[in-house]
Design a protein around this motif. Sequence first.
Motif, PDB file in Angstrom:
ATOM      1  N   ILE A 306       0.857  -1.185   0.000  1.00 39.81           N
ATOM      2  CA  ILE A 306       0.000   0.000   0.000  1.00 39.81           C
ATOM      3  C   ILE A 306       0.894   1.236   0.000  1.00 39.81           C
ATOM      4  O   ILE A 306       1.730   1.399   0.883  1.00 39.81           O
ATOM      5  N   ALA A 310      -0.022   7.369  -0.434  1.00 38.84           N
ATOM      6  CA  ALA A 310      -1.484   7.458  -0.396  1.00 38.84           C
ATOM      7  C   ALA A 310      -1.989   7.888   0.976  1.00 38.84           C
ATOM      8  O   ALA A 310      -3.205   7.894   1.211  1.00 38.84           O
ATOM      9  N   GLY A 314      -5.729   7.769  -0.055  1.00 42.31           N
ATOM     10  CA  GLY A 314      -6.181   6.544  -0.686  1.00 42.31           C
ATOM     11  C   GLY A 314      -7.645   6.242  -0.406  1.00 42.31           C
ATOM     12  O   GLY A 314      -8.112   6.381   0.727  1.00 42.31           O
ATOM     13  N   LEU A 351     -10.238  -2.185  -1.362  1.00 37.79           N
ATOM     14  CA  LEU A 351      -9.293  -1.119  -1.713  1.00 37.79           C
ATOM     15  C   LEU A 351      -9.414  -0.779  -3.195  1.00 37.79           C
ATOM     16  O   LEU A 351      -9.508   0.394  -3.561  1.00 37.79           O
ATOM     17  N   PHE A 352      -9.364  -1.796  -4.032  1.00 41.97           N
ATOM     18  CA  PHE A 352      -9.611  -1.564  -5.457  1.00 41.97           C
ATOM     19  C   PHE A 352     -10.062  -2.855  -6.106  1.00 41.97           C
ATOM     20  O   PHE A 352      -9.841  -3.955  -5.602  1.00 41.97           O
ATOM     21  N   TRP A 365      -6.289   4.663  -7.023  1.00 39.55           N
ATOM     22  CA  TRP A 365      -5.158   4.653  -6.091  1.00 39.55           C
ATOM     23  C   TRP A 365      -3.920   5.296  -6.699  1.00 39.55           C
ATOM     24  O   TRP A 365      -3.140   5.950  -6.005  1.00 39.55           O
ATOM     25  N   SER A 369      -1.954   8.505  -5.141  1.00 41.78           N
ATOM     26  CA  SER A 369      -0.555   8.334  -4.752  1.00 41.78           C
ATOM     27  C   SER A 369       0.406   9.076  -5.663  1.00 41.78           C
ATOM     28  O   SER A 369       1.628   8.967  -5.493  1.00 41.78           O
ATOM     29  N   ILE A 376       0.781   0.354  -8.675  1.00 41.92           N
ATOM     30  CA  ILE A 376      -0.199  -0.052  -7.672  1.00 41.92           C
ATOM     31  C   ILE A 376      -0.370  -1.565  -7.659  1.00 41.92           C
ATOM     32  O   ILE A 376      -0.327  -2.204  -6.589  1.00 41.92           O
TER      33      ILE A 376
END
Length: 394
Positions: A306, A310, A314, A351-352, A365, A369, A376
């Motif tokens: 991660i 972010a 994020g 998260l994604f 993301w 970031s 990512i």
Amino acid sequence: MTTANTTGTTMLAEGVRAEAAIDLAALNSNLAALRERTPSADLMAVVKADGYGHGALPCALEALAAGVRWIGTATPDEALALRAAGIGPEQARILCWLWTPGGPWARALRDRLDISISGQWALDELLAAVRETGVPARVHLKADTGLGRNGCQPRDWPDLVDAARRAEAAGELRVVGIWSHFACADEPGHPSIQAQLDAFAVALAYAERAGLRPEVRHIANSPATLLLPGSHYDLVRTGLAMYGVSPVPEVGTPADFGLRPVMSLSARLALVKQLPGGHGVSYGHKYITPGETTVGLVPLGYADGIPRHASSAGPVQIAGKWYTVAGRVAMDQFVVDLGGDTPAVGEEVLLFGNGERGEPTAEDWARASDTIAYEIVTRIGARVPRRYFGASHG
């Protein structure tokens, strides 16, 4: 046990801290979409960097099941690992291109890898291994047409081509490919694109005059595969695009190119608690609660890939609602400000993913970031287990 929602997207398994779910059916679909764009060229499935974080071997096997016969890796060790896992020369040509002095040339020859050569030192080491093993090499000569990275500069190209042609005449190798790599194919209209195509044409012409007759000429990466049909030649090398992430987000989304994101990253809330207003959150207290609120602890951090960049940016989705990282991303965890909401401990945090549930994507993301989506997905670490589903092979 893996569950599924109505869209067919896998959900986080019970009892699992976090996982990256890899949809191999989406990978197969992406390869079909990319092949439709390249009717006159073969397709190379690039699985370097552990398949851009998706798993090199499962993705290579799915690509083979989809009819792909060229596999690309950066390092020879990556290529040798695929051979050791059972992908034989009769199944796929595997090209590796990032060599350093003293590399495993002899093993590469015995495993019948395709070997990229960018300079005379590499050709010399390769030929020494050919003489040691008695195994002729399959070589792709790489021309630096303007990227300024790996590849042979134009002033040195004639000498390298001539040396390779002499070795070919001696039966020590066969030049099966000539290739290069774009610097700015993801920037439509950039003047370097045509300049590189022109330089590649010059390099090819010299090689032909020298007597080389390669099986494949290739310069197109994922952006060029999508945007520059004139660059396709005999083979295109698809990396990020085959994993369903747009390499040109300013031009189009994955859906615009008929692609579906392959990876979804999720975790379970490890803690939900109330904090008073004015309370610092995470290292450095870069985030202070604006008022009484609830926060949730997500058990993923920069050790899992991660991005620390972010921090306070994020996005995640919990119970259908978006929240933002509050404060710094730590090594193993980060916090989100839930704004008074009280999801249960253990609730899934997306998260994604592919966006079908309204969740953030890898591109979201990347923007948060200040990086690119390549980073990512590729940086998701080994501590995050991969769960594969939708494979078309046994």
